[in-house]
Design a protein around this motif. Structure first.
Motif, PDB file in Angstrom:
ATOM      1  N   GLY A 184       0.842  -1.250   0.062  1.00  0.00           N
ATOM      2  CA  GLY A 184       0.195  -0.135   0.125  1.00  0.00           C
ATOM      3  C   GLY A 184       0.769   1.368  -0.052  1.00  0.00           C
ATOM      4  N   GLY A 185       2.201   1.362  -0.002  1.00  0.00           N
ATOM      5  CA  GLY A 185       2.942   2.743   0.164  1.00  0.00           C
ATOM      6  C   GLY A 185       3.533   2.844  -1.340  1.00  0.00           C
ATOM      7  N   SER A 186       4.212   3.661  -1.038  1.00  0.00           N
ATOM      8  CA  SER A 186       4.938   4.080  -2.377  1.00  0.00           C
ATOM      9  C   SER A 186       5.883   3.078  -3.102  1.00  0.00           C
ATOM     10  CB  SER A 186       5.896   5.292  -2.040  1.00  0.00           C
ATOM     11  OG  SER A 186       7.061   4.821  -1.182  1.00  0.00           O
ATOM     12  N   GLU A 187       6.413   2.269  -2.235  1.00  0.00           N
ATOM     13  CA  GLU A 187       7.180   1.132  -3.011  1.00  0.00           C
ATOM     14  C   GLU A 187       6.106   0.223  -4.084  1.00  0.00           C
ATOM     15  OE1 GLU A 187      10.166  -2.751  -1.723  1.00  0.00           O
ATOM     16  OE2 GLU A 187       8.331  -2.013  -0.237  1.00  0.00           O
ATOM     17  N   GLN A 188       4.970  -0.015  -3.568  1.00  0.00           N
ATOM     18  CA  GLN A 188       4.034  -0.729  -4.322  1.00  0.00           C
ATOM     19  C   GLN A 188       3.708   0.034  -5.493  1.00  0.00           C
ATOM     20  OE1 GLN A 188       0.501  -2.813  -2.447  1.00  0.00           O
ATOM     21  NE2 GLN A 188      -0.592  -1.584  -3.719  1.00  0.00           N
ATOM     22  N   ALA A 189       3.513   1.295  -5.210  1.00  0.00           N
ATOM     23  CA  ALA A 189       3.048   2.283  -6.496  1.00  0.00           C
ATOM     24  C   ALA A 189       4.042   2.040  -7.649  1.00  0.00           C
ATOM     25  CB  ALA A 189       2.931   3.543  -6.239  1.00  0.00           C
ATOM     26  N   ASN A 190       5.633   2.067  -7.249  1.00  0.00           N
ATOM     27  CA  ASN A 190       6.583   2.169  -7.976  1.00  0.00           C
ATOM     28  C   ASN A 190       6.564   0.879  -8.708  1.00  0.00           C
ATOM     29  OD1 ASN A 190       7.274   4.821  -7.696  1.00  0.00           O
ATOM     30  ND2 ASN A 190       8.755   4.214  -5.895  1.00  0.00           N
ATOM     31  N   TYR A 191       6.612  -0.375  -7.817  1.00  0.00           N
ATOM     32  CA  TYR A 191       6.502  -1.743  -8.343  1.00  0.00           C
ATOM     33  C   TYR A 191       5.554  -1.832  -9.493  1.00  0.00           C
ATOM     34  CZ  TYR A 191       5.457  -6.586  -8.638  1.00  0.00           C
ATOM     35  OH  TYR A 191       5.169  -7.843  -9.466  1.00  0.00           O
ATOM     36  N   ILE A 192       4.264  -1.298  -9.392  1.00  0.00           N
ATOM     37  CA  ILE A 192       3.181  -1.641 -10.306  1.00  0.00           C
ATOM     38  C   ILE A 192       3.504  -0.840 -11.622  1.00  0.00           C
ATOM     39  CG2 ILE A 192       0.819  -0.938 -10.857  1.00  0.00           C
ATOM     40  CD1 ILE A 192       0.062  -1.353  -7.873  1.00  0.00           C
ATOM     41  N   ILE A 193       4.121   0.423 -11.542  1.00  0.00           N
ATOM     42  CA  ILE A 193       4.571   0.952 -12.937  1.00  0.00           C
ATOM     43  C   ILE A 193       5.546   0.071 -13.468  1.00  0.00           C
ATOM     44  CG2 ILE A 193       5.730   3.063 -13.825  1.00  0.00           C
ATOM     45  CD1 ILE A 193       4.144   4.693 -11.694  1.00  0.00           C
ATOM     46  N   ILE A 194       6.590  -0.443 -12.642  1.00  0.00           N
ATOM     47  CA  ILE A 194       7.798  -1.271 -13.423  1.00  0.00           C
ATOM     48  C   ILE A 194       7.294  -2.303 -13.727  1.00  0.00           C
ATOM     49  CG2 ILE A 194       9.662  -2.352 -12.737  1.00  0.00           C
ATOM     50  CD1 ILE A 194      10.505  -0.102 -10.515  1.00  0.00           C
ATOM     51  N   ARG A 195       6.452  -2.994 -12.930  1.00  0.00           N
ATOM     52  CA  ARG A 195       5.952  -4.422 -13.556  1.00  0.00           C
ATOM     53  C   ARG A 195       5.069  -4.064 -14.852  1.00  0.00           C
ATOM     54  NH1 ARG A 195       0.177  -4.503 -12.714  1.00  0.00           N
ATOM     55  NH2 ARG A 195      -0.041  -5.527 -10.536  1.00  0.00           N
ATOM     56  N   ASN A 196       4.141  -3.044 -14.944  1.00  0.00           N
ATOM     57  CA  ASN A 196       3.488  -2.674 -16.302  1.00  0.00           C
ATOM     58  C   ASN A 196       4.331  -2.529 -17.476  1.00  0.00           C
ATOM     59  OD1 ASN A 196       1.411  -3.163 -14.706  1.00  0.00           O
ATOM     60  ND2 ASN A 196       0.771  -1.059 -14.647  1.00  0.00           N
ATOM     61  N   HIS A 197       5.567  -2.064 -17.190  1.00  0.00           N
ATOM     62  CA  HIS A 197       6.392  -1.321 -18.109  1.00  0.00           C
ATOM     63  C   HIS A 197       7.131  -2.781 -18.657  1.00  0.00           C
ATOM     64  CE1 HIS A 197       9.750   0.595 -20.188  1.00  0.00           C
ATOM     65  NE2 HIS A 197      10.633  -0.364 -19.543  1.00  0.00           N
ATOM     66  N   ILE A 198       7.543  -3.655 -17.657  1.00  0.00           N
ATOM     67  CA  ILE A 198       8.147  -5.034 -18.380  1.00  0.00           C
ATOM     68  C   ILE A 198       7.268  -5.694 -18.857  1.00  0.00           C
ATOM     69  CG2 ILE A 198       9.294  -7.086 -17.565  1.00  0.00           C
ATOM     70  CD1 ILE A 198      10.221  -5.435 -15.052  1.00  0.00           C
ATOM     71  N   LEU A 199       5.937  -5.985 -18.605  1.00  0.00           N
ATOM     72  CA  LEU A 199       5.059  -6.626 -19.348  1.00  0.00           C
ATOM     73  C   LEU A 199       4.658  -6.062 -20.677  1.00  0.00           C
ATOM     74  CD1 LEU A 199       2.897  -8.875 -19.181  1.00  0.00           C
ATOM     75  CD2 LEU A 199       1.137  -7.274 -18.231  1.00  0.00           C
ATOM     76  N   ALA A 200       4.732  -4.613 -20.815  1.00  0.00           N
ATOM     77  CA  ALA A 200       4.295  -4.059 -21.927  1.00  0.00           C
ATOM     78  C   ALA A 200       5.494  -4.198 -23.033  1.00  0.00           C
ATOM     79  CB  ALA A 200       3.906  -2.539 -21.813  1.00  0.00           C
ATOM     80  N   ARG A 201       6.843  -4.094 -22.559  1.00  0.00           N
ATOM     81  CA  ARG A 201       7.934  -4.020 -23.182  1.00  0.00           C
ATOM     82  C   ARG A 201       7.954  -5.655 -24.106  1.00  0.00           C
ATOM     83  NH1 ARG A 201      14.285  -2.302 -22.546  1.00  0.00           N
ATOM     84  NH2 ARG A 201      14.819  -3.070 -24.382  1.00  0.00           N
ATOM     85  N   TRP A 202       7.820  -6.660 -23.129  1.00  0.00           N
ATOM     86  CA  TRP A 202       7.719  -7.971 -23.896  1.00  0.00           C
ATOM     87  C   TRP A 202       6.671  -8.173 -24.836  1.00  0.00           C
ATOM     88  CZ3 TRP A 202       4.671 -12.534 -23.808  1.00  0.00           C
ATOM     89  CH2 TRP A 202       5.311 -13.625 -24.462  1.00  0.00           C
TER      90      TRP A 202
END
Length: 700
Positions: free
Chosen positions: A174-192
């Motif tokens: 629920g914190g900033s780490e989670q928000a950043n993780y979601i953005i990074i996860r989406n980026h990796i998924l979209a890149r592949w």
């Protein structure tokens, strides 16, 4: 490594709900500029080669009418498939931006397909070539686009999945780490997803992210990799890596029961994750309920999908990814579906439209008022058919005979969607999977879906003709008895259909927990049958993919009620008639010759008055999925007294991490689909890895 252009300073975030929405004035939400570097090397595509047909064997031509469906046969080679496909379905050309455009669904429009709700796609993004960079000039729009791709795959907008929480992808929820993780996860998924024919490495995933987020990149990348969200499929660059352990170690020995879609996908993923696997299959072929039958005669031939056939929505669908990797153009199933009366005359379009609107309103009223109806009849659940009939009387729908036949046709279509009679469906939960449905077009795969199966089965240790009789499990591992042989392992993955579990033909020692036995009993496993007919020429026309036929007898409304034309994708003039509902059960008592003659009578009643000659088929095949001892039916549905929770219960492991379950009936989000089976195999491979790590099963 981050590029030199990356702006200084760490990414800050305080609100996880902002992930994927860009930055906001006056907030401490992560901004694209702070999280993602501004330059990125373009991704080079790996070459895609056509599927290898060298191991294909010819099958003996059968008599004109047959109910044989379990002898091995192969899809047609590429060269024998017609190349006059329609335009590939939107978004399946390539590119993550196009996929993002497909991820949005708007107000549903009803269409005559095997589906409960239908989504009109918005193709908002440009079509990108495989080697074009998908990144946009506006970082905020880029993050939004990547979030849409993640949504289409099944990730929530601003929170973690249960799998991610179990995997401890972040230290604090629920914190900033989670928000950043979601953005990074989406980026990796979209890149592949921008180039699904390449193997995306950790270093490539890290390229566009600031170095201080390396830990989150590691967490997101390996979660997506181990759970099969990236680097999966049949591209040469993928299969080359998948058939060996990623780290060279061996974690445990796994026995997989069933070489259907779930079992094959799980086997390949487990090998990559460091497991030693063996697959036991009772049939003489892989694929299970995915079966492509080669039909031929009089100089024509075609591949008929006798089991799973239509890709039900391509937005985020892993089967769409497989098609892209193999270079297969998807054929969109066109929405035009003319209906014909029992006498062969076309149904008046105005009457057709009126009844269709009334049917959809009835269904909406039942769904909207289901809770109050349950309270009114003082029951936990009631049949969906009973509720619809009650509303039909209240609103005086389908008052004359023709309108009633039309309404029965739509009910038959609903029975097709659920593989069961309306009287068996739960009014409360029959459509529990609607919120998860993949939007976009329904599509055919040229040459048959068994093409996927053959590719997945390559180089796997599969023992055919091994019908499993017993699974014994305990603290020291598992013993699986099949075909007079004993197979030992640390864990077992059971992927047999729900129909087999219901029959109890596999003995579990100790017996399965009562909770799981109750779920097996409550969930429904229904029946759909087909008559596949190969003709010397296409007499029904090339401008439609489906047409329907009405029945006078309500109890037989599902008998040959819908015809699919596979002429444009099967390699020859192939027509398939569907049998649903009560008619599907009675169909298995009829002889193949009688069934084919009934179909021909219907076709000649429709086309002969138009001056069109309907020839006898050069070959016809009738399915008997209810009598198939390796299935005992077609696919699952939510029966009266059941709910979506029973799918989750079926998916639970037993024996303290010894016995696992996969298959379409274990997938609450995507039951009764081929992609649901595939995703369940990926899910269980990840679950077995987690348990093996936790309990130290096997040696690494």
């Amino acid at each position: 490594m981050a590029s030199p252009e990356a702006p200084p300073g760490p990414a800050l975030s305080g609100d996880p709900n902002s992930a994927g929405s860009g930055s906001g004035s006056g907030s401490d939400v992560s901004t694209p500029e702070n999280l993602v570097a501004q330059s990125e090397a373009p991704l080079e595509p790996a070459p895609v080669s056509p599927s290898d047909q060298s191991d294909r064997t010819e099958t003996e031509v059968e008599p004109p009418a047959s109910d044989t469906q379990d002898d091995s046969s192969d899809p047609l080679p590429d060269a024998q498939i017609r190349d006059d496909f329609s335009e590939p379905a939107a978004g399946e050309r390539s590119g993550a931006a196009t996929e993002a455009g497909r991820a949005i669904s708007v107000a549903p429009t009803r269409k005559r397909r095997r589906r409960k709700k239908f989504f009109t796609e918005i193709n908002g993004g440009p079509s990108l070539s495989r080697n074009r960079r998908y990144r946009l000039a506006d970082p905020a729009k880029e993050i939004d686009m990547e979030a849409l791709i993640a949504i289409s795959v099944g990730f929530p907008v601003d929170s973690l999945t249960e799998e991610e929480i179990e995997a401890n992808v972040v230290s604090v929820l629920g914190g900033s780490e989670q928000a950043n993780y979601i953005i990074i996860r989406n980026h990796i998924l979209a890149r592949w997803r921008s180039n699904v024919s390449m193997w995306l490495t950790f270093e490539q995933a890290l390229e566009a992210i600031r170095t201080e987020h390396r830990t989150l990149v590691h967490s997101a990348y390996y979660f997506l990799l181990e759970h099969g969200y990236i680097n999966f499929g049949l591209a040469p660059a993928i299969t080359e890596v998948k058939l060996r352990s990623a780290d060279g170690g061996e974690r445990a020995n796994v026995v997989i029961v069933g070489a259907g879609m779930a079992g094959l996908v799980a086997a390949r993923q487990l090998v990559f994750l460091g497991f030693k696997v063996v697959v036991l299959e009772g049939r003489a072929r892989p694929g299970g309920r995915v079966r492509s039958k080669k039909m031929s005669g009089d100089g024509v031939e075609a591949a008929a999908d006798l089991g799973g056939s239509v890709l039900t929505g391509i937005n985020g669908n892993p089967l769409g990814v497989l098609a892209r990797q193999l270079g297969l153009p998807l054929h969109k199933v066109r929405d035009v579906c003319p209906l014909y009366l029992p006498n062969g005359k076309a149904v008046n379009k105005d009457v057709d439209s009126k009844v269709e609107v009334s049917f959809n309103k009835l269904l909406d009223r039942v769904c909207n008022l289901r809770q109050s109806m349950i309270e009114e009849v003082k029951s936990i659940d009631v049949p969906l058919g009973t509720a619809l009939e009650a509303f039909r009387h209240v609103y005086n729908v389908a008052g004359n005979p023709q309108e009633r036949m039309l309404l029965d046709w739509h009910l038959a279509n609903l029975e097709y969607a659920n593989a069961s009679l309306m009287s068996n469906l739960s009014m409360a939960y029959w459509d529990q999977d609607d919120p998860y449905e993949m939007g976009g077009d329904h599509c055919f795969i040229p040459g048959g879906n068994e093409r996927f199966v053959r590719e997945f089965a390559k180089d796997l240790p599969i023992f055919y003709g091994r019908t499993v009789e017993s699974i014994r499990y305990g603290l020291d591992g598992v013993l699986v008895y099949a075909g007079g042989q004993e197979f030992r392992g640390d864990m077992v993955l059971c992927t047999v259909p729900l129909g087999v579990l219901k029959k109890g033909t596999i003995e579990f020692v100790p017996e399965l927990p009562q909770r799981k036995l109750d779920a097996i009993s409550r969930l429904g496993f229904g029946l759909l049958n087909k008559v596949a007919m190969l003709f010397t020429y296409n007499f029904w026309g090339a401008d439609i993919d489906t047409f329907g036929h009405l029945a006078e007898d309500p109890s037989m409304r599902g008998e040959f009620f819908l015809f699919y034309s596979y002429h444009s994708v099967s390699g020859g003039p192939l027509l398939i008639a569907l049998v649903a509902g009560e008619a599907a059960i009675k169909f298995e008592m009829m002889s193949p010759v009688e069934s084919v003659n009934k179909v021909l009578d219907i076709l000649r009643g429709i086309f002969t008055p138009k001056g069109i000659v309907v020839p006898d088929p050069v070959q016809a095949v009738c399915t008997r999925w209810g009598k198939d001892h390796f299935a005992y039916g077609s696919y699952s549905y939510v029966a009266i007294g059941s709910s979506g929770d029973d799918y989750d219960i079926l998916s639970e492991s037993v024996g303290d991490g010894r016995v696992f379950f996969a298959g379409e009936a274990t997938n609450k989000q995507y039951p009764a689909t081929m992609h649901g089976a595939l995703l369940s195999g990926m899910r269980e491979a990840a679950n077995m890895l987690r348990v093996a790590k936790r309990r130290g099963i096997g040696s690494q």
